[in-house]
Design an enzyme around this catalytic site. Structure first.
Site, short mmCIF file in Angstrom:
data_model
loop_
_atom_site.label_atom_id
_atom_site.label_comp_id
_atom_site.label_asym_id
_atom_site.label_seq_id
_atom_site.Cartn_x
_atom_site.Cartn_y
_atom_site.Cartn_z
N TYR A 3 5.09 -73.66 43.65
CA TYR A 3 4.44 -73.39 44.93
C TYR A 3 4.57 -74.61 45.85
O TYR A 3 4.83 -75.72 45.41
CB TYR A 3 2.95 -73.04 44.72
N ASN A 21 17.05 -67.27 29.34
CA ASN A 21 16.88 -68.73 29.34
C ASN A 21 18.21 -69.43 29.07
O ASN A 21 19.10 -68.89 28.41
CB ASN A 21 15.86 -69.15 28.27
N ARG A 22 18.31 -70.64 29.64
CA ARG A 22 19.48 -71.50 29.45
C ARG A 22 19.67 -71.76 27.96
O ARG A 22 20.75 -71.57 27.41
CB ARG A 22 19.17 -72.81 30.21
N THR A 23 18.60 -72.14 27.27
CA THR A 23 18.63 -72.28 25.82
C THR A 23 18.25 -70.92 25.23
O THR A 23 17.07 -70.57 25.14
CB THR A 23 17.63 -73.37 25.36
N ASN A 45 -4.94 -74.60 29.48
CA ASN A 45 -5.09 -75.13 30.84
C ASN A 45 -6.54 -75.16 31.33
O ASN A 45 -6.79 -75.56 32.45
CB ASN A 45 -4.17 -74.43 31.84
N LYS A 60 -1.12 -80.29 28.30
CA LYS A 60 -1.52 -78.94 27.87
C LYS A 60 -1.42 -78.77 26.35
O LYS A 60 -2.18 -78.01 25.76
CB LYS A 60 -0.69 -77.88 28.60
N SER A 96 -2.74 -82.98 42.46
CA SER A 96 -3.45 -81.76 42.08
C SER A 96 -4.28 -81.16 43.22
O SER A 96 -5.00 -81.87 43.92
CB SER A 96 -4.38 -82.04 40.89
N SER A 102 -6.45 -78.77 42.49
CA SER A 102 -7.61 -78.15 41.84
C SER A 102 -8.95 -78.59 42.44
O SER A 102 -9.83 -77.74 42.62
CB SER A 102 -7.57 -78.43 40.33
P1 NDP Z 1 8.64 -75.98 31.06
O1 NDP Z 1 9.14 -77.38 31.20
O2 NDP Z 1 7.75 -75.63 29.94
O3 NDP Z 1 9.90 -74.98 30.98
C1 NDP Z 1 10.97 -75.13 31.88
C2 NDP Z 1 11.92 -73.95 31.75
O4 NDP Z 1 12.84 -74.05 32.84
C3 NDP Z 1 12.74 -73.93 30.46
O5 NDP Z 1 12.90 -72.60 30.05
C4 NDP Z 1 14.08 -74.54 30.92
O6 NDP Z 1 15.18 -74.07 30.18
C5 NDP Z 1 14.17 -73.97 32.32
N1 NDP Z 1 15.03 -74.75 33.23
C6 NDP Z 1 14.82 -76.00 33.71
N2 NDP Z 1 15.80 -76.35 34.57
C7 NDP Z 1 16.66 -75.30 34.63
C8 NDP Z 1 17.87 -75.05 35.33
N3 NDP Z 1 18.40 -75.96 36.16
N4 NDP Z 1 18.49 -73.87 35.15
C9 NDP Z 1 17.97 -72.93 34.31
N5 NDP Z 1 16.82 -73.11 33.61
C10 NDP Z 1 16.17 -74.29 33.77
O7 NDP Z 1 7.96 -75.65 32.49
P2 NDP Z 1 6.73 -74.67 32.74
O8 NDP Z 1 6.97 -73.40 32.03
O9 NDP Z 1 5.46 -75.39 32.52
O10 NDP Z 1 6.81 -74.45 34.34
C11 NDP Z 1 7.80 -73.60 34.89
C12 NDP Z 1 7.53 -73.41 36.38
O11 NDP Z 1 6.30 -72.73 36.58
C13 NDP Z 1 7.45 -74.70 37.19
O12 NDP Z 1 8.09 -74.52 38.43
C14 NDP Z 1 5.96 -74.87 37.42
O13 NDP Z 1 5.66 -75.59 38.59
C15 NDP Z 1 5.52 -73.42 37.55
N6 NDP Z 1 4.11 -73.21 37.25
C16 NDP Z 1 3.32 -72.71 38.26
C17 NDP Z 1 1.97 -72.50 38.04
C18 NDP Z 1 1.15 -71.96 39.15
O14 NDP Z 1 -0.09 -71.96 39.03
N7 NDP Z 1 1.74 -71.48 40.24
C19 NDP Z 1 1.34 -72.79 36.74
C20 NDP Z 1 2.27 -73.27 35.72
C21 NDP Z 1 3.60 -73.47 36.00
P3 NDP Z 1 15.58 -74.75 28.74
O15 NDP Z 1 14.63 -74.18 27.75
O16 NDP Z 1 16.97 -74.31 28.54
O17 NDP Z 1 15.43 -76.23 28.93
#
Ligand code: NDP
Length: 277
Positions: free
Chosen positions: A221, A151-153, A87, A66, A15, A17
């Protein structure tokens, strides 16, 4: 007297933070310390209880807690309700106020730091997980022409689009689709809010998604040129960004909420930036 804050997660070593909030405290002259708390899985509530009992005033919450924080809170802000996740928490007596600043941080980075207004723009968001849930309302509040969640799903994207339409009474059209449905459509701003970049994967997005002059924004990031940013670059996109500014801005939102003073984020963003190469 020094006030105590912390970030809680598992793992927590990675982290940034503490670095960010310590820098904010220094530039704003606030007397606080900010530490990392590693909570055992399944013991979130006990760990937070202990932090509060020792006088802690607030916490940031990172993976995988979270949703636990959502359940732990007594007072959920609309941002946290929409995101279904928390968060940031503020402790006052028996009260646990809870927020989700990820979306506000993202929008502030895009509109203010990157000088890319979202008003009237066609916005594409890849992914329908926690980050997208948190980002939706702040993005919609900017008045884009439309928002497409892909989204994939597919069902998750559709569900989120319906929820967003309900929240803002359909003022901005929001659609949830699968990647195949995008066909040759193009967008002015494309956010990668999937977690694909964390494992160097690329969502099945076509290069035609990027309109001329588009901003391609990677929420992850510190990863340099991710496969998503590389795709955008190869498609001719010159405005590329990763989520370091979002990280700093969501922290600044929490800091202001706790301390009543907004820190400048520029120095922290410079310090944490990894070149996009
Ligand atoms: P979640 O686990 O909640 O969601 C992941 C999402 O990514 C789902 O929609 C999933 O699809 C999709 N996914 C995963 N792998 C693939 C793939 N290979 N191809 C297509 N879709 C894919 O993650 P978060 O929403 O918490 O985080 C998402 C991103 O945001 C991360 O990279 C995280 O580091 C970043 N983030 C950055 C922050 C910042 O402060 N900069 C703060 C919070 C998050 P499915 O539903 O089909 O599984």
């Amino acid at each position: 007297m020094t006030d105590h804050y912390a970030v809680i997660g598992n793992p927590i070593e990675q982290s940034k933070s503490p670095l960010i909030h310590t820098a904010f405290a220094q530039v704003t002259g606030q007397d606080l310390d900010y530490t990392k708390v590693l909570s055992p899985l399944g013991e979130f509530a006990q760990t937070v209880d202990a932090f509060r009992a020792a006088g802690g005033l607030g916490m940031n919450v990172t993976a995988p807690f979270k949703l636990d924080a959502f359940a732990y809170a007594t007072d959920l802000a609309p941002s946290a309700q929409m995101a279904g996740a928390v968060n940031a928490m503020k402790f006052e007596g028996d009260k646990v106020y809870a927020e989700n600043f990820d979306g506000l941080g993202l929008v502030r980075d895009v509109v203010h730091n990157l000088q890319c207004p979202l008003q009237g723009r066609r916005v594409l968001i890849l992914g329908a997980g926690g980050a997208t849930r948190g980002a939706l309302l702040p993005i919609l509040a900017q008045g884009p022409a439309e928002v497409v969640i892909v989204n994939r799903t597919v069902a998750k994207a559709e569900e989120l689009a319906q929820l967003a339409c309900k929240h803002q009474s359909g003022a901005v059209p929001v659609h949830g689709v699968g990647y195949a449905d995008l066909r040759a459509r193009s967008f002015d701003v494309v956010f990668n809010a999937t977690s694909a970049s964390l494992t160097a994967q690329l969502p099945p997005l076509g290069a035609s998604a990027f309109a001329p002059g588009c901003l391609a924004y990677e929420l992850a990031y510190g990863k340099g040129l991710t496969p998503f940013l590389k795709l955008a670059q190869e498609a001719g996109v010159t405005r590329l960004a990763d989520g370091v500014g979002m990280l700093a801005e969501q922290a600044a939102e929490a800091f202001e909420w706790w301390r009543g003073v907004r820190p400048d984020t520029a120095a922290v963003i410079r310090q944490l930036t990894v070149p996009l190469v």
